[in-house]
Design a protein around this motif. Structure first.
Motif, mmCIF file in Angstrom:
data_model
loop_
_atom_site.group_PDB
_atom_site.id
_atom_site.type_symbol
_atom_site.label_atom_id
_atom_site.label_comp_id
_atom_site.label_asym_id
_atom_site.label_seq_id
_atom_site.Cartn_x
_atom_site.Cartn_y
_atom_site.Cartn_z
ATOM 1 N N GLY A 112 0.782 -1.224 0.000
ATOM 2 C CA GLY A 112 0.000 0.000 0.000
ATOM 3 C C GLY A 112 0.816 1.277 0.000
ATOM 4 O O GLY A 112 0.268 2.370 -0.191
ATOM 5 N N PRO A 153 0.961 3.289 -3.731
ATOM 6 C CA PRO A 153 -0.247 4.070 -4.061
ATOM 7 C C PRO A 153 -0.434 5.274 -3.141
ATOM 8 O O PRO A 153 -0.853 6.348 -3.590
ATOM 9 N N LEU A 154 -0.105 5.101 -1.852
ATOM 10 C CA LEU A 154 -0.248 6.218 -0.921
ATOM 11 C C LEU A 154 0.705 7.353 -1.298
ATOM 12 O O LEU A 154 0.332 8.538 -1.232
ATOM 13 N N LEU A 164 -0.698 9.118 -4.345
ATOM 14 C CA LEU A 164 -1.824 9.961 -3.953
ATOM 15 C C LEU A 164 -1.308 11.261 -3.334
ATOM 16 O O LEU A 164 -1.796 12.363 -3.644
ATOM 17 N N LEU A 188 -3.814 -0.757 -8.700
ATOM 18 C CA LEU A 188 -3.081 -0.311 -7.513
ATOM 19 C C LEU A 188 -3.565 -1.087 -6.284
ATOM 20 O O LEU A 188 -4.765 -1.208 -6.047
ATOM 21 N N ASP A 189 -2.620 -1.583 -5.521
ATOM 22 C CA ASP A 189 -2.948 -2.310 -4.290
ATOM 23 C C ASP A 189 -2.787 -1.342 -3.115
ATOM 24 O O ASP A 189 -1.687 -1.076 -2.654
ATOM 25 N N TRP A 190 -3.900 -0.830 -2.621
ATOM 26 C CA TRP A 190 -3.862 0.141 -1.535
ATOM 27 C C TRP A 190 -3.579 -0.504 -0.188
ATOM 28 O O TRP A 190 -3.314 0.195 0.788
ATOM 29 N N TYR A 196 -4.357 0.826 3.551
ATOM 30 C CA TYR A 196 -4.740 2.246 3.494
ATOM 31 C C TYR A 196 -6.007 2.494 2.664
ATOM 32 O O TYR A 196 -6.441 3.634 2.521
ATOM 33 N N LEU A 197 -6.608 1.443 2.136
ATOM 34 C CA LEU A 197 -7.759 1.600 1.254
ATOM 35 C C LEU A 197 -8.926 2.360 1.899
ATOM 36 O O LEU A 197 -9.518 3.236 1.256
ATOM 37 N N ALA A 224 -8.212 6.057 1.534
ATOM 38 C CA ALA A 224 -8.050 6.527 0.158
ATOM 39 C C ALA A 224 -9.344 6.415 -0.640
ATOM 40 O O ALA A 224 -9.577 7.192 -1.579
ATOM 41 N N ARG A 225 -10.193 5.482 -0.264
ATOM 42 C CA ARG A 225 -11.367 5.164 -1.080
ATOM 43 C C ARG A 225 -12.295 6.370 -1.332
ATOM 44 O O ARG A 225 -12.738 6.566 -2.470
ATOM 45 N N VAL A 271 -10.722 8.388 -4.099
ATOM 46 C CA VAL A 271 -10.717 7.646 -5.368
ATOM 47 C C VAL A 271 -12.118 7.687 -5.985
ATOM 48 O O VAL A 271 -12.280 7.917 -7.195
#
Length: 645
Positions: A522, A525-526, A529, A545-547, A550-551, A554-555, A558
């Motif tokens: 993650g 991607p972080l 961002l 992207l594999d968050w 932290y998804l 971030a979601r 996104v």
């Protein structure tokens, strides 16, 4: 009739049907007689082996168990005919059954024969295959059973290695590399196994892997203990290096017994390997847990405490790489602390408590578990200061550092910890803690936006990494330099955002194989961002992207970037409080940004409250690896949103 004890105790008739033996005591009596290998065992010995504190009628109970076993084993025996299998002899009992009809006796005889007759290797393989689990697996954990299990396990390991040597000598070692690789992983303290694995790899045409295996063994022995490998390993390494080692062309003299490494040695060597990163780090963690488990099996709580506490490998990141393994280590440390009791030596208690603190860094921990780990860190520090050992105090402070993320804006606190680590390293703490001290101060300087100071600590850590043989350090400092590029991409005449993204991608490629999934997953991607937010751009929407962890934070952004505002609002409502770790400020800033975009005033107020103490810091920069920019900007927007009527 056949009796098997290499696994759970069982008896089978010649037609394969099972014999019902009765309860646990019945099985233990039979097992104890099997262990005597035909010799008479006195009644007093049997009573002492069955009961720690024998009951008043123990002898009568024993006779009842024996009578029941005789009926089960010889159901057709006439009442007045003497038993043929469990016989009364003098003051005790003996088992009378041919050795070939008892699996453990058959195994021992086959092993003895194979030691003198190489042609018996096939029989040895069959004898090993007959093991169904630990010897006497369902027998209560009494002293005699522990002794027998330990003795037979040593014989089993000898047999595994003897079989491998005989097959390699005979040119029949195809497929042994995988077997021996697993064997070495499970029993890394057995030096002969390393040579066997190297031979198998060499015979398979994998010369480079064979050399890497021997060098790993050399590093394990020499790196921390100052011991050279035995002459057999040294000779084999030379022969493989020069290409002069024979390739499975017949029996040879190689493979004489070497030194077996015990749990204490194993954990020291695992500590050495851990600094190498990659597969070595993964193996080191596995070897360490195996050593702890081996130490616990001895029943020696002081040995176990030393084994657990010896792995004082510096930890920089607030997420564990293998949470399950960490939980197992914490559980072992807590069991050992309880076994030692309140009168345990301060140094052992401090190491065990520091281990609990360092290994308790999973996001899945409950609040109570986190607080217990934080208290363990503080108690370890207190004891270590009392002992006055710089190395012990450095280990304890590592735990204090990992539990210093109790809220946002704590970079100055961590900087003081890093400074003390450097001071301790100058006073005989291991060089690896000097590396940790510089990396901790890099992180705190990065959080405070002092990139000059952070760069100086990065350079110092890289210099120390050469002598400390810590190749992971340049992997981490590459991320720091990408973070610097990202920050400078916002200044006039600075590098382009594309250059910053390329820097992050290069750092990501190096981290992918570093053996640190707790850090890796993650992070890229972080970082991307954060770079987009620095330039006022929407979140990346690449579905590949594999968050990672932290998804949830971030979601919402996104979804907003995809024009799905309704779903973004629902995702924001479901966002949990960020875990208290290196990127908590970044995750709160993501929440604040989404709340402002969605006019979610309650969420914005909550984010502003959390970020208040971090107003002077840069979001995400406490990691030393990425940045979302100054917290102050996110904080001001969140406050403005929350203040709207």
């Amino acid at each position: 009739m056949r009796i098997d004890v290499l696994g759970a105790v069982r008896v089978r008739r010649d037609d394969g049907t099972a014999v019902e033996l009765g309860g646990p005591r019945h099985r233990e009596v039979l097992a104890r007689l099997v262990a005597a290998e035909g010799r008479m065992v006195t009644t007093d010995t049997l009573v002492g082996d069955l009961w720690t504190d024998p009951p008043p009628r123990a002898v009568g109970a024993l006779r009842t168990f024996v009578a029941a076993l005789r009926r089960a084993l010889e159901p057709a025996r006439p009442p007045r005919e003497p038993p043929r299998l469990i016989v009364t002899e003098g003051p005790g009992y003996a088992l009378r059954l041919a050795r070939e009809d008892v699996d453990v006796h058959r195994f021992q005889d086959t092993l003895a024969r194979a030691r003198h007759t190489p042609g018996a290797v096939g029989d040895l393989g069959a004898a090993l295959a007959a093991w169904r689990g630990p010897a006497y697996a369902d027998v209560p954990d009494s002293a005699w059973a522990r002794r027998e299990r330990t003795r037979l396990e040593e014989l089993r390991l000898d047999a595994v290695e003897l079989r491998a040597r005989l097959l390699l000598d005979a040119g029949q070692g195809a497929g042994l590399a995988a077997e021996l690789g697993a064997h070495v992983t499970e029993h890394p303290w057995r030096e002969p196994a390393w040579g066997l694995l190297a031979r198998a790899l060499y015979d398979a045409g994998r010369q480079a892997d064979a050399l890497a295996t021997l060098r790993r063994a050399r590093a394990l022995l020499a790196g921390q203990l100052g011991l050279d490998p035995g002459p057999e390993l040294r000779q084999l390494e030379t022969e493989i290096l020069t290409g002069s080692a024979p390739r499975a062309d017949g029996p040879g003299a190689w493979g004489a017994p070497g030194v077996r490494l015990g749990p204490r040695t194993t954990v020291e060597l695992a500590r050495t390997l851990s600094l190498a990163g990659g597969d070595a780090l993964v193996h080191a963690r596995r070897d360490r847990l195996a050593a702890i488990q081996a130490a616990e099996r001895t029943g020696d709580r002081f040995l176990t405490a030393r084994i657990i506490g010896a792995y004082d490998v510096p930890a920089l990141w607030s997420r564990a790489d293998d949470p399950g393994q960490s939980r197992a280590v914490v559980a072992a440390a807590e069991r050992t602390l309880a076994a030692l009791g309140p009168d345990a030596p301060d140094d052992l208690s401090a190491r065990l408590l520091a281990t609990v603190a360092v290994e308790s860094r999973s996001a899945a921990l409950t609040g109570a578990e986190r607080e217990r780990a934080r208290q363990a860190a503080l108690r370890a520090e207190e004891l270590a200061r009392r002992v006055g050992d710089p190395a012990l105090l450095a280990f304890a402070l590592n735990g204090v550092f990992l539990h210093s993320f109790t809220g946002c804006g704590r970079a100055p606190v961590r900087d003081r910890i890093g400074a003390e680590l450097l001071d301790l390293a100058a006073r005989q703490a291991p060089a690896s803690f000097a590396v940790l001290g510089h990396l901790v101060r890099l992180q705190s300087a990065s959080a405070l936006g002092d990139l000059t100071a952070a760069a100086a600590h990065a350079a110092a850590a890289e210099r120390l990494a050469v002598t400390a043989e810590a190749p992971l350090v340049p992997v981490l400092t590459a991320w720091f330099r990408a973070r610097v590029t990202a920050a400078r991409s916002t200044t006039p005449g600075g590098p382009s955002p594309a250059a910053a993204a390329a820097g992050y991608r290069a750092a990501e490629d190096a981290l992918r194989t570093a053996g640190m999934p707790g850090l890796h997953r993650g992070l890229f991607p972080l970082a991307l961002l954060g770079l987009r937010l620095l330039h006022g751009r929407p979140a990346p929407t690449d579905p590949h992207l594999d968050w990672g962890p932290y998804l949830p934070w971030a979601r919402p952004l996104v979804l907003l970037a995809q024009g799905r505002a309704g779903e973004a609002r629902a995702a924001l409502d479901a966002v949990p409080e960020p875990p208290r770790d290196h990127v908590q400020e970044a995750l709160w800033c993501l929440t604040a940004r989404a709340a402002v975009r969605l006019d979610a005033r309650t969420v914005a107020a909550r984010a502003a409250s959390a970020l208040h103490e971090a107003a002077a810091e840069h979001a995400g920069a406490a990691s030393g690896m990425l940045t979302l920019g100054p917290v102050a900007g996110y904080l001001a927007q969140a406050r403005a949103c929350a203040a709207q009527e």
